[in-house]
Write a protein that holds these residues in place. Structure first.
Motif, PDB file in Angstrom:
ATOM      1  N   PHE A  58      10.276   3.879  10.799  1.00  0.00           N
ATOM      2  CA  PHE A  58       9.526   2.643  10.610  1.00  0.00           C
ATOM      3  C   PHE A  58       8.311   2.995   9.764  1.00  0.00           C
ATOM      4  N   LYS A  59       8.071   2.228   8.694  1.00  0.00           N
ATOM      5  CA  LYS A  59       6.981   2.541   7.783  1.00  0.00           C
ATOM      6  C   LYS A  59       6.151   1.317   7.481  1.00  0.00           C
ATOM      7  N   ASP A  60       4.914   1.576   7.060  1.00  0.00           N
ATOM      8  CA  ASP A  60       4.056   0.496   6.609  1.00  0.00           C
ATOM      9  C   ASP A  60       3.012   1.054   5.672  1.00  0.00           C
ATOM     10  N   GLY A  61       2.641   0.248   4.707  1.00  0.00           N
ATOM     11  CA  GLY A  61       1.609   0.630   3.759  1.00  0.00           C
ATOM     12  C   GLY A  61       0.650  -0.522   3.550  1.00  0.00           C
ATOM     13  N   SER A  62      -0.588  -0.187   3.206  1.00  0.00           N
ATOM     14  CA  SER A  62      -1.596  -1.204   2.933  1.00  0.00           C
ATOM     15  C   SER A  62      -2.563  -0.641   1.905  1.00  0.00           C
ATOM     16  N   LYS A  63      -3.607  -1.382   1.574  1.00  0.00           N
ATOM     17  CA  LYS A  63      -4.585  -0.933   0.583  1.00  0.00           C
ATOM     18  C   LYS A  63      -5.349   0.321   1.028  1.00  0.00           C
ATOM     19  N   VAL A  64      -5.361   0.633   2.290  1.00  0.00           N
ATOM     20  CA  VAL A  64      -6.137   1.795   2.745  1.00  0.00           C
ATOM     21  C   VAL A  64      -5.289   3.022   3.050  1.00  0.00           C
ATOM     22  N   GLY A  65      -3.991   2.827   3.244  1.00  0.00           N
ATOM     23  CA  GLY A  65      -3.171   3.987   3.556  1.00  0.00           C
ATOM     24  C   GLY A  65      -1.745   3.633   3.861  1.00  0.00           C
ATOM     25  N   CYS A  77      -4.840   2.251  -6.039  1.00  0.00           N
ATOM     26  CA  CYS A  77      -3.401   2.000  -5.836  1.00  0.00           C
ATOM     27  C   CYS A  77      -3.163   0.557  -5.394  1.00  0.00           C
ATOM     28  N   SER A  78      -2.111  -0.032  -5.933  1.00  0.00           N
ATOM     29  CA  SER A  78      -1.739  -1.378  -5.506  1.00  0.00           C
ATOM     30  C   SER A  78      -0.937  -1.285  -4.208  1.00  0.00           C
ATOM     31  N   VAL A  79      -0.814  -2.407  -3.513  1.00  0.00           N
ATOM     32  CA  VAL A  79      -0.024  -2.434  -2.285  1.00  0.00           C
ATOM     33  C   VAL A  79       1.436  -2.103  -2.611  1.00  0.00           C
ATOM     34  N   PHE A  80       1.955  -2.580  -3.749  1.00  0.00           N
ATOM     35  CA  PHE A  80       3.309  -2.266  -4.173  1.00  0.00           C
ATOM     36  C   PHE A  80       3.487  -0.757  -4.319  1.00  0.00           C
ATOM     37  N   GLN A  81       2.544  -0.092  -4.976  1.00  0.00           N
ATOM     38  CA  GLN A  81       2.623   1.367  -5.143  1.00  0.00           C
ATOM     39  C   GLN A  81       2.595   2.080  -3.794  1.00  0.00           C
ATOM     40  N   VAL A  82       1.745   1.606  -2.898  1.00  0.00           N
ATOM     41  CA  VAL A  82       1.639   2.226  -1.578  1.00  0.00           C
ATOM     42  C   VAL A  82       2.932   2.048  -0.799  1.00  0.00           C
ATOM     43  N   LEU A 121       9.958  -6.374   0.437  1.00  0.00           N
ATOM     44  CA  LEU A 121      11.144  -6.767  -0.333  1.00  0.00           C
ATOM     45  C   LEU A 121      11.066  -6.327  -1.784  1.00  0.00           C
ATOM     46  N   SER A 122       9.890  -6.397  -2.388  1.00  0.00           N
ATOM     47  CA  SER A 122       9.776  -5.994  -3.793  1.00  0.00           C
ATOM     48  C   SER A 122      10.112  -4.514  -3.962  1.00  0.00           C
ATOM     49  N   SER A 123       9.658  -3.676  -3.058  1.00  0.00           N
ATOM     50  CA  SER A 123       9.987  -2.247  -3.119  1.00  0.00           C
ATOM     51  C   SER A 123      11.474  -2.026  -2.911  1.00  0.00           C
ATOM     52  N   LEU A 124      12.047  -2.713  -1.940  1.00  0.00           N
ATOM     53  CA  LEU A 124      13.468  -2.545  -1.647  1.00  0.00           C
ATOM     54  C   LEU A 124      14.338  -3.003  -2.815  1.00  0.00           C
ATOM     55  N   TYR A 125      14.006  -4.118  -3.428  1.00  0.00           N
ATOM     56  CA  TYR A 125      14.786  -4.593  -4.565  1.00  0.00           C
ATOM     57  C   TYR A 125      14.671  -3.628  -5.741  1.00  0.00           C
ATOM     58  N   ASP A 126      13.486  -3.107  -5.989  1.00  0.00           N
ATOM     59  CA  ASP A 126      13.317  -2.151  -7.083  1.00  0.00           C
ATOM     60  C   ASP A 126      14.061  -0.846  -6.796  1.00  0.00           C
ATOM     61  N   LEU A 127      14.082  -0.408  -5.556  1.00  0.00           N
ATOM     62  CA  LEU A 127      14.817   0.800  -5.205  1.00  0.00           C
ATOM     63  C   LEU A 127      16.324   0.604  -5.335  1.00  0.00           C
ATOM     64  N   ASN A 128      16.754  -0.624  -5.292  1.00  0.00           N
ATOM     65  CA  ASN A 128      18.170  -0.932  -5.444  1.00  0.00           C
ATOM     66  C   ASN A 128      18.572  -1.054  -6.919  1.00  0.00           C
ATOM     67  N   CYS A 129      17.604  -1.053  -7.821  1.00  0.00           N
ATOM     68  CA  CYS A 129      17.854  -1.188  -9.259  1.00  0.00           C
ATOM     69  C   CYS A 129      18.000   0.194  -9.895  1.00  0.00           C
ATOM     70  N   ILE A 130      19.184   0.532 -10.318  1.00  0.00           N
ATOM     71  CA  ILE A 130      19.474   1.851 -10.858  1.00  0.00           C
ATOM     72  C   ILE A 130      18.843   2.095 -12.236  1.00  0.00           C
ATOM     73  N   THR A 131      18.451   1.043 -12.936  1.00  0.00           N
ATOM     74  CA  THR A 131      17.909   1.206 -14.285  1.00  0.00           C
ATOM     75  C   THR A 131      16.380   1.188 -14.334  1.00  0.00           C
ATOM     76  N   SER A 132      15.726   1.183 -13.191  1.00  0.00           N
ATOM     77  CA  SER A 132      14.267   1.171 -13.162  1.00  0.00           C
ATOM     78  C   SER A 132      13.706   2.403 -13.865  1.00  0.00           C
TER      79      SER A 132
END
Length: 123
Positions: free
Chosen positions: A28-35, A58-63, A92-103
């Motif tokens: 189980f994971k979580d990220g935010s602006k602080v960590g 770092c943006s929340v997406f990057q975290v 969801l944005s991270s998961l969708y990008d991780l599912n994209c093989i051409t990223s």
């Protein structure tokens, strides 16, 4: 950087009640602006907790991506763990990008290449 042939999309599954019963390793994971943080369970027993402070720019997406990458890397480096694992994420944005093989995002490429190292481990 991993060649396209060395990358594989991350399998996405919809979370449902007690899905973790189908996987020997659950994170189980979580990220935010602080960590970011992730907790790993093996057979419903907590075996590892990691917390990281991140840089303010770092943006929340990057975290969120970094958190998934850290969890996958930790699972990859612990050779006692089976290759069948579940990482629960609400990004969801991270998961969708991780599912994209051409990223072209380096963190996505590295994370997609990590599971190939897991092949050959017992389930």
């Amino acid at each position: 950087m991993a060649h396209l042939s060395e990358r594989s999309p991350i399998n996405l599954v919809r979370y449902y009640k007690n899905i973790e019963d189908n996987f020997p390793v659950v994170c189980f994971k979580d990220g935010s602006k602080v960590g970011l943080a992730f907790v790993v369970f093996q057979d419903h027993i907590e075996i590892e907790v990691h917390q990281f402070r991140i840089r303010d720019e770092c943006s929340v997406f990057q975290v969120e991506l970094l958190c998934i990458a850290q969890a996958v890397n930790w699972i990859r480096t612990d050779e006692t763990l089976p290759s069948n694992f579940l990482i629960c994420s609400d990004s969801l944005s991270s998961l969708y990008d991780l599912n994209c093989i051409t990223s072209e995002n380096r963190l996505i490429i590295k994370t997609q290449a990590n599971p190939s190292f897991l092949q050959g481990r017992g389930v």
